[in-house]
Design an enzyme around this catalytic site. Sequence first.
Site, PDB file in Angstrom:
ATOM      1  N   TRP A 192     -21.120  15.892   8.876  1.00 49.68           N
ATOM      2  CA  TRP A 192     -19.538  15.432   7.920  1.00 49.68           C
ATOM      3  C   TRP A 192     -19.955  16.374   6.530  1.00 49.68           C
ATOM      4  O   TRP A 192     -20.969  16.634   5.780  1.00 49.68           O
ATOM      5  CB  TRP A 192     -19.270  14.085   7.581  1.00 49.68           C
ATOM      6  CG  TRP A 192     -18.864  13.634   8.878  1.00 49.68           C
ATOM      7  CD1 TRP A 192     -18.693  13.709  10.014  1.00 49.68           C
ATOM      8  CD2 TRP A 192     -18.875  12.753   9.227  1.00 49.68           C
ATOM      9  NE1 TRP A 192     -18.141  13.342  10.934  1.00 49.68           N
ATOM     10  CE2 TRP A 192     -17.839  12.221   9.845  1.00 49.68           C
ATOM     11  CE3 TRP A 192     -18.505  11.410   7.727  1.00 49.68           C
ATOM     12  CZ2 TRP A 192     -17.705  10.385  10.658  1.00 49.68           C
ATOM     13  CZ3 TRP A 192     -18.022   9.737   8.393  1.00 49.68           C
ATOM     14  CH2 TRP A 192     -17.283   9.979   9.813  1.00 49.68           C
ATOM     15  N   THR A 248       0.727  -1.083  -0.226  1.00 47.38           N
ATOM     16  CA  THR A 248       0.435   0.354  -0.277  1.00 47.38           C
ATOM     17  C   THR A 248       1.129   1.280   0.323  1.00 47.38           C
ATOM     18  O   THR A 248       1.980   1.177  -0.223  1.00 47.38           O
ATOM     19  CB  THR A 248      -0.916  -0.004   1.043  1.00 47.38           C
ATOM     20  OG1 THR A 248      -0.166   0.291   2.629  1.00 47.38           O
ATOM     21  CG2 THR A 248      -1.423  -1.735   1.296  1.00 47.38           C
ATOM     22  N   LYS A 255     -15.099  18.115   9.276  1.00 50.50           N
ATOM     23  CA  LYS A 255     -15.820  17.901  10.341  1.00 50.50           C
ATOM     24  C   LYS A 255     -16.581  19.624  10.453  1.00 50.50           C
ATOM     25  O   LYS A 255     -15.651  20.307  11.082  1.00 50.50           O
ATOM     26  CB  LYS A 255     -15.155  17.095  11.636  1.00 50.50           C
ATOM     27  CG  LYS A 255     -15.552  16.149  11.022  1.00 50.50           C
ATOM     28  CD  LYS A 255     -14.608  14.641  11.980  1.00 50.50           C
ATOM     29  CE  LYS A 255     -13.990  13.757  11.595  1.00 50.50           C
ATOM     30  NZ  LYS A 255     -13.025  13.535  11.096  1.00 50.50           N
ATOM     31  N   GLU A 313      -5.452  -3.586  -1.077  1.00 50.63           N
ATOM     32  CA  GLU A 313      -6.352  -4.755  -0.071  1.00 50.63           C
ATOM     33  C   GLU A 313      -7.101  -5.665  -1.020  1.00 50.63           C
ATOM     34  O   GLU A 313      -7.638  -6.939  -0.383  1.00 50.63           O
ATOM     35  CB  GLU A 313      -6.611  -4.162   0.771  1.00 50.63           C
ATOM     36  CG  GLU A 313      -5.105  -3.767   1.952  1.00 50.63           C
ATOM     37  CD  GLU A 313      -4.768  -2.299   1.521  1.00 50.63           C
ATOM     38  OE1 GLU A 313      -6.138  -1.749   0.353  1.00 50.63           O
ATOM     39  OE2 GLU A 313      -4.648  -1.716   2.556  1.00 50.63           O
TER      40      GLU A 313
END
Length: 542
Positions: free
Chosen positions: A444, A186, A439, A331
């Site tokens: 959000w 990753t 935030k 992944e």
Amino acid sequence: MLGSMMQMPLLISSLLMHAERHHPEQEIVSRRVEGDLHRTTYRELAGRARRMANALTARGLKMSDRIGTLAWNGYRHLELYYAVSGSGAVLHTINPRLHPDQIVYLADHAENTILFFDLTFLPIVEAIAPRVKTIKAFVAMTDAAHMPAGSAIPNLLCYEDLIAEGAPEFDWPQFDENTASSLCYTSGTTDNPKGALYSHRSTLLHTLSAALPDALNCSAGDCILPVVPMFHVNAWGIPYVACMVGAKLVFPGAGLDGKSLHDLFEAEGVTMAAGVPTVWQGLLAHMQANNLGFSTMRRTVIGGSACPPAMIEAFEKTYKVHVVHAWGMTELSPLGTICSFKFKHKELSVDQQLALQARQGRVLFGIDMKIVAPDGGEVAWDGLQTGDLQVRGHWVIDGYFKGEGNNPLVRGWFPTGDVAKIDADGYMQITDRSKDVIKSGGEWIGSIDLENIAMAHPAVAMAACIAARHPKWDERPLLVVMKKPGMDVTRDELIKFYEGRVARWWTPDDVVFVDSIPLGATGKMQKNKLREQFRDYKLPTA
Ligand code: AMP
């Protein structure tokens, strides 16, 4: 009672054997580092992969050895995909855009024994060769005539010499399909990168599902050009899918600029391509500036980061190229969702279809997904509520290589770190990375929506929306914009551009113009760097 069916392990070598037997004449075209356009076939690919497997075995290659590559998309890299994994060893594709310190870390962590590299990356290899601990041989992916003269790299071998020394006959070994086949790390923006170790079985199941009509939709009638690098999650599986379906393959090598790509599309009759939005931006800019079109291109798969709706519209309406928006992760091998229409969507107007294509789409068979609230409860699929996206499936990791990061799973599901909503038809839309969410006053704000709006403005080349500190609301959106060359737009014009396009309290509080937005090694905007850069930024509303 067991079924009375043949047992054949799902092995990567079976893809190559199929391509050689059933599509021997199909072409593989590569723009080479040496500067020319190279042509080969699946028959030759299979023959040379066998020779390479023989040469490596004779030099001591064992099951599960990790073999590194630093290479562009090209036929020699493809040969290694099959020679290394087919022999039971593990192909570790390293991203050459990483810092040399990271490359040393990855080669040591993976315990690479051989490193193959394209000549472009000779300076990197010269820099890391004295530092890596386990690499016993370095192989320049070229012929004797192009070997670097006077290099201080120890045990430097020539790729074509290895091919020549390997005998042509090689029986691909049969082993447990759960054997590791390849390794990708990753990007690791904050911590050290972590390895996703794929198996033959996971790769074969991913390949079967990825080729389906509602996924990449690949066939022997296609000519596929993967712009997405073979060092980034196996070029989204295209090197395997192409062999399975017998498609013509075109590899762009190092030529990823708009002109080089467009020339190749036209010269080779490319019908399908795949890449990240930043690459397509370069292509579209070149085409617009030179008033060009596509003669054969029919669809392009775009993923890796959110595809701006303005880009989808340009491809669909101006260039008549169908955009297939895809979401995935290292992944996940990488494909998780793809946006393709259901039967009922054929009735939608073009603009309604475009709106749907801005979503990342439905899961492929083999993957399941859900969105969860902070308490772990599942969030309804109403297309409105967002939650943390979790997945599970046949080609999702159940842990990182060497146990890094401990057990990443939450009750059997892999938490992706993405925030998303899902509608009643199962179409998922990413609204943010959880660490990029803004935030504001306990609510959000999804930064991707705000970036997509800015990207629809004709003067904006790239836009990133990040959280800036605010004394009252904690965080408010700050828009960071890179303008297109020769184009102008003011802060106030951009703020006004949001009117009617988004709820008022979502509108960015301010805009800053920059010369460039930092991109990571896989073409994603590095918002952590921008957040650092604008850490003390004082908003006019603060
Ligand atoms: P990587 O493992 O480097 O391929 O990065 C995976 C991450 O890229 C995902 O978790 C998403 O945050 C992002 N990503 C990939 N595809 C998309 C997409 N189509 N839209 C938005 N984000 C995406």
